[in-house]
Scaffold this active site. Sequence first.
Site, PDB file in Angstrom:
ATOM      1  N   ASP A  16       0.823  -1.216   0.000  1.00 54.23           N
ATOM      2  CA  ASP A  16       0.000   0.000   0.000  1.00 54.23           C
ATOM      3  C   ASP A  16       0.861   1.272   0.000  1.00 54.23           C
ATOM      4  OD1 ASP A  16      -2.421   1.333  -0.017  1.00 54.23           O
ATOM      5  OD2 ASP A  16      -2.578   1.396   2.160  1.00 54.23           O
ATOM      6  N   HIS A  33       2.003   3.156  -9.088  1.00 54.17           N
ATOM      7  CA  HIS A  33       1.854   1.708  -9.295  1.00 54.17           C
ATOM      8  C   HIS A  33       3.034   1.169 -10.104  1.00 54.17           C
ATOM      9  CE1 HIS A  33      -1.997   2.048  -7.469  1.00 54.17           C
ATOM     10  NE2 HIS A  33      -2.618   2.579  -8.502  1.00 54.17           N
ATOM     11  N   LEU A 127      10.990 -20.471  -4.709  1.00 52.01           N
ATOM     12  CA  LEU A 127      10.079 -19.585  -3.958  1.00 52.01           C
ATOM     13  C   LEU A 127       8.681 -19.737  -4.538  1.00 52.01           C
ATOM     14  CD1 LEU A 127       9.613 -17.144  -1.943  1.00 52.01           C
ATOM     15  CD2 LEU A 127       9.961 -15.660  -3.930  1.00 52.01           C
TER      16      LEU A 127
HETATM   17  C1  IPE Z   1      -5.399  -2.812  -0.116  1.00 53.16           C
HETATM   18  O1  IPE Z   1      -5.080  -1.470  -0.269  1.00 53.16           O
HETATM   19  C2  IPE Z   1      -5.342  -3.517  -1.441  1.00 53.16           C
HETATM   20  C3  IPE Z   1      -4.037  -3.635  -2.066  1.00 53.16           C
HETATM   21  C4  IPE Z   1      -2.899  -3.217  -1.593  1.00 53.16           C
HETATM   22  C5  IPE Z   1      -4.045  -4.332  -3.329  1.00 53.16           C
HETATM   23  P1  IPE Z   1      -6.198  -0.351  -0.372  1.00 53.16           P
HETATM   24  O2  IPE Z   1      -5.483   0.937  -0.483  1.00 53.16           O
HETATM   25  O3  IPE Z   1      -7.169  -0.677  -1.440  1.00 53.16           O
HETATM   26  O4  IPE Z   1      -6.922  -0.471   1.054  1.00 53.16           O
HETATM   27  P2  IPE Z   1      -7.881   0.546   1.799  1.00 53.16           P
HETATM   28  O5  IPE Z   1      -8.963   0.892   0.853  1.00 53.16           O
HETATM   29  O6  IPE Z   1      -7.082   1.753   2.152  1.00 53.16           O
HETATM   30  O7  IPE Z   1      -8.345  -0.190   3.011  1.00 53.16           O
HETATM   31  C1  IPE Z   2      -1.807   0.160  -3.263  1.00 52.47           C
HETATM   32  O1  IPE Z   2      -1.521   1.510  -3.310  1.00 52.47           O
HETATM   33  C2  IPE Z   2      -1.953  -0.441  -4.645  1.00 52.47           C
HETATM   34  C3  IPE Z   2      -3.309  -0.881  -4.977  1.00 52.47           C
HETATM   35  C4  IPE Z   2      -4.361  -0.800  -4.199  1.00 52.47           C
HETATM   36  C5  IPE Z   2      -3.496  -1.447  -6.293  1.00 52.47           C
HETATM   37  P1  IPE Z   2      -2.695   2.569  -3.299  1.00 52.47           P
HETATM   38  O2  IPE Z   2      -3.082   2.866  -4.692  1.00 52.47           O
HETATM   39  O3  IPE Z   2      -3.790   2.143  -2.407  1.00 52.47           O
HETATM   40  O4  IPE Z   2      -1.942   3.832  -2.671  1.00 52.47           O
HETATM   41  P2  IPE Z   2      -2.527   4.876  -1.629  1.00 52.47           P
HETATM   42  O5  IPE Z   2      -3.009   4.094  -0.439  1.00 52.47           O
HETATM   43  O6  IPE Z   2      -3.636   5.615  -2.308  1.00 52.47           O
HETATM   44  O7  IPE Z   2      -1.362   5.751  -1.296  1.00 52.47           O
HETATM   45 MG    MG Z   3      -4.164   2.379  -0.425  1.00 50.96          MG
END
Ligand code: IPE
Ligand code: IPE
Ligand code: MG
Length: 247
Positions: A16, A33, A127
Amino acid sequence: MNAPARVPRHIAIVMDGNGRWAKARFQPRSFGHNAGRKAVRDVIEGCVRQGVEALTLFAFSSENWQRPEDEVSALMGLFLRALDKEVDELHAQGVRLRFVGDLAGFGDELRQRMERAMARTAQNTRLQLNIAVNYGGRWDIVQAARQAALAIGRGELALEALDEAMLGRWMSLAELPPLDLFIRTGGEQRISNFLLWQAAYAELYFTDTLWPDFDQACLARAIDDYARRERRYGRTSEQVAATVPPR
Ligand code: IPE
Ligand code: IPE
Ligand code: MG
């Protein structure tokens, strides 16, 4: 005397913080990403080096379909490109790749490429790398319950025989070592519907580091932290001290 270093057999990561990483650079979320790919490569290498047996990465949740359309399509494009570019390298490293989640939710092209990558790397043992896509912990429990219900309906399983261990056999990742360490980057301290069943006794580790900045050194810190934890599984500290650790 210090206990010998313990390496988790199975690590899961909620990757995240990509969006915030990009925002801090005045870039679109997809930029974050893309930048996260380097962290993925680095962590895979770190796991191979440290002898971690299984790594499960949360790449796209069941809930992430609710993101803006352009972000979802950028993510799908990124998965396709990553599949094209990374699978050879993973295969050469001896990585077995598996996608876990409801793959029926993806277009034919992406799904077929995922299936090909899984088949191609199926014999690798260095792995076990699992990428959770269109995955939700509740979805996983429901799909396991459905399979159990089907087995009962077919007369292959008695209702009385359905216990935790039996249902667990239908959960995703059941064939892998139990989840030892659950890491979430990006500062949030929540599970966000990731491995609900499998995380029952995992050690949780939260870091403020945003995913694109996470690297092997960060992974090593998480593993060090894990190695200092006492896993009691409901017992007392004295009982734990009296038992020989599994490894
Ligand atoms: C969780 O992250 C999903 C992934 C990392 C793929 P999100 O950014 O979607 O989670 P929330 O919405 O903050 O809980
Ligand atoms: C996690 O990073 C990746 C996915 C959920 C695909 P985010 O896109 O949720 O990044 P933040 O949380 O908005 O910084
Ligand atoms: Mg996020």
